[in-house]
Scaffold this active site. Sequence first.
Site, mmCIF file in Angstrom:
data_model
loop_
_atom_site.group_PDB
_atom_site.id
_atom_site.type_symbol
_atom_site.label_atom_id
_atom_site.label_comp_id
_atom_site.label_asym_id
_atom_site.label_seq_id
_atom_site.Cartn_x
_atom_site.Cartn_y
_atom_site.Cartn_z
ATOM 1 N N GLY A 12 0.806 -1.213 -0.049
ATOM 2 C CA GLY A 12 -0.026 -0.040 0.062
ATOM 3 C C GLY A 12 0.708 1.224 -0.167
ATOM 4 O O GLY A 12 0.282 2.169 0.720
ATOM 5 N N SER A 13 1.998 1.168 -0.562
ATOM 6 C CA SER A 13 2.751 2.462 -0.352
ATOM 7 C C SER A 13 2.250 3.666 -1.278
ATOM 8 O O SER A 13 2.414 4.678 -1.164
ATOM 9 C CB SER A 13 4.377 2.129 -0.858
ATOM 10 O OG SER A 13 4.368 1.957 -1.983
ATOM 11 N N ASN A 14 1.618 3.145 -2.638
ATOM 12 C CA ASN A 14 0.827 4.057 -3.216
ATOM 13 C C ASN A 14 -0.368 4.783 -2.725
ATOM 14 O O ASN A 14 -0.545 5.842 -2.995
ATOM 15 C CB ASN A 14 0.421 3.744 -4.843
ATOM 16 C CG ASN A 14 1.921 3.447 -5.532
ATOM 17 O OD1 ASN A 14 2.372 4.718 -6.346
ATOM 18 N ND2 ASN A 14 2.296 2.346 -5.731
ATOM 19 N N LYS A 91 -6.409 -7.959 -8.785
ATOM 20 C CA LYS A 91 -7.476 -8.709 -9.283
ATOM 21 C C LYS A 91 -8.201 -7.873 -10.517
ATOM 22 O O LYS A 91 -7.994 -6.558 -10.391
ATOM 23 C CB LYS A 91 -8.662 -8.604 -8.013
ATOM 24 C CG LYS A 91 -8.163 -9.674 -7.021
ATOM 25 C CD LYS A 91 -8.538 -11.070 -7.464
ATOM 26 C CE LYS A 91 -7.885 -11.897 -6.426
ATOM 27 N NZ LYS A 91 -7.752 -13.288 -6.720
ATOM 28 N N ASN A 107 -5.299 3.292 -12.734
ATOM 29 C CA ASN A 107 -4.492 2.200 -12.248
ATOM 30 C C ASN A 107 -3.106 2.701 -12.436
ATOM 31 O O ASN A 107 -2.801 3.735 -13.320
ATOM 32 C CB ASN A 107 -4.651 1.271 -13.120
ATOM 33 C CG ASN A 107 -3.659 -0.063 -12.993
ATOM 34 O OD1 ASN A 107 -3.410 -0.376 -11.747
ATOM 35 N ND2 ASN A 107 -3.225 -0.612 -13.765
ATOM 36 N N HIS A 109 0.779 1.726 -13.120
ATOM 37 C CA HIS A 109 1.577 0.300 -13.472
ATOM 38 C C HIS A 109 2.935 0.669 -13.314
ATOM 39 O O HIS A 109 3.402 1.750 -13.923
ATOM 40 C CB HIS A 109 1.225 0.156 -14.883
ATOM 41 C CG HIS A 109 1.570 -1.258 -15.408
ATOM 42 N ND1 HIS A 109 1.454 -2.394 -15.120
ATOM 43 C CD2 HIS A 109 2.985 -1.198 -16.197
ATOM 44 C CE1 HIS A 109 2.116 -3.202 -16.044
ATOM 45 N NE2 HIS A 109 3.250 -2.354 -16.692
ATOM 46 N N ASP A 150 -4.521 -3.635 -18.394
ATOM 47 C CA ASP A 150 -3.184 -2.804 -18.541
ATOM 48 C C ASP A 150 -3.401 -1.809 -19.890
ATOM 49 O O ASP A 150 -2.298 -1.446 -20.604
ATOM 50 C CB ASP A 150 -2.022 -3.133 -18.616
ATOM 51 C CG ASP A 150 -1.604 -3.527 -17.162
ATOM 52 O OD1 ASP A 150 -1.864 -3.018 -16.193
ATOM 53 O OD2 ASP A 150 -0.781 -4.520 -17.133
ATOM 54 N N GLU A 179 6.364 6.636 -8.778
ATOM 55 C CA GLU A 179 5.057 6.293 -8.512
ATOM 56 C C GLU A 179 4.576 6.879 -7.535
ATOM 57 O O GLU A 179 3.211 7.495 -7.716
ATOM 58 C CB GLU A 179 4.730 4.804 -8.196
ATOM 59 C CG GLU A 179 5.001 3.496 -9.298
ATOM 60 C CD GLU A 179 4.797 2.269 -9.069
ATOM 61 O OE1 GLU A 179 3.658 2.095 -8.492
ATOM 62 O OE2 GLU A 179 5.529 1.006 -9.226
HETATM 63 C C1 GAR Z 1 3.308 -0.892 -7.263
HETATM 64 O O1 GAR Z 1 4.635 -0.791 -7.964
HETATM 65 C C2 GAR Z 1 2.103 -0.910 -8.714
HETATM 66 O O2 GAR Z 1 2.705 -0.157 -9.752
HETATM 67 C C3 GAR Z 1 1.988 -2.476 -9.061
HETATM 68 O O3 GAR Z 1 2.253 -3.089 -7.646
HETATM 69 C C4 GAR Z 1 3.024 -2.387 -6.854
HETATM 70 C C5 GAR Z 1 2.197 -1.969 -5.592
HETATM 71 O O4 GAR Z 1 2.984 -1.561 -4.480
HETATM 72 N N1 GAR Z 1 0.982 -2.720 -9.459
HETATM 73 C C6 GAR Z 1 1.165 -3.436 -10.424
HETATM 74 O O5 GAR Z 1 1.853 -4.134 -11.060
HETATM 75 C C7 GAR Z 1 -0.379 -3.490 -11.337
HETATM 76 N N2 GAR Z 1 -0.310 -4.243 -12.661
HETATM 77 P P1 GAR Z 1 2.372 -0.813 -3.476
HETATM 78 O O6 GAR Z 1 1.297 -1.779 -2.682
HETATM 79 O O7 GAR Z 1 3.415 -0.492 -2.506
HETATM 80 O O8 GAR Z 1 1.519 0.500 -3.768
#
Ligand code: GAR
Length: 210
Positions: A12-14, A91, A107, A109, A150, A179
């Site tokens: 969940g850092s984003n 998902k 989203n 990516h 995507d 990100e």
């Molecule tokens: C992030 O790097 C995001 O871009 C990626 O999962 C990670 C989640 O990190 N998403 C994908 O690969 C989707 N295709 P987070 O939980 O620390 O935000």
Amino acid sequence: MKKIAVFVSGGGSNFKAIHHQIIQGNISGEIVLVISNNPNCGAIEYAKINSIKHVIINETRYPNSRTRNELLMETCIRTEIDLICLAGYMKMLPPNFVKQYENKILNIHPGLLPEFGGKGFFGMRVHEAVINSGKKESGATVHFVDEIYDHGPIIAQKKVEVLESDTAESVATKVLILEHELFPEVVKAFCENKIIIENNKPKIVEYNEN
Ligand code: GAR
């Protein structure tokens, strides 16, 4: 004030980066709902600590896929969600949900779409593929979600150089930093109604990529 739902599966850092910018007063929105398939992830822990409403929807709790899909839709409609952010949500969303929230689901990516995207390209797999390809740059993409993985229209990207000495892990670290800048910027623009669609392509008005 836009009502935001964040969908998460991992650390969940984003999600935290967006929440942080909201707390700082930089985004005119509020995270009113967190949805996850994973009750034990860091993102849900963070939602609990910050008293953000969170709902777990997964196969264990709701084995029937129709029930899961209905619950997802009902929860978002009942909470009057304006914007959905997929922040590491692993998902696939049901097509009727995507239709209901057309141009309202973002989203992030960890690569420069349309390259290194699609089924099987998530997390570290994206960075490994970038390293194996010998590409000299990678980055992060935020796009609107459509029915194809995507594939939806790209709103904004940030790029980073890939050096000879880089590994998948070091690229992942560099991209994640991007990100955390890019996603809150796009969420901010959405909340200010600054994402416009021109010739079927989304564009942020007054956006400087640097
Ligand atoms: C992030 O790097 C995001 O871009 C990626 O999962 C990670 C989640 O990190 N998403 C994908 O690969 C989707 N295709 P987070 O939980 O620390 O935000």
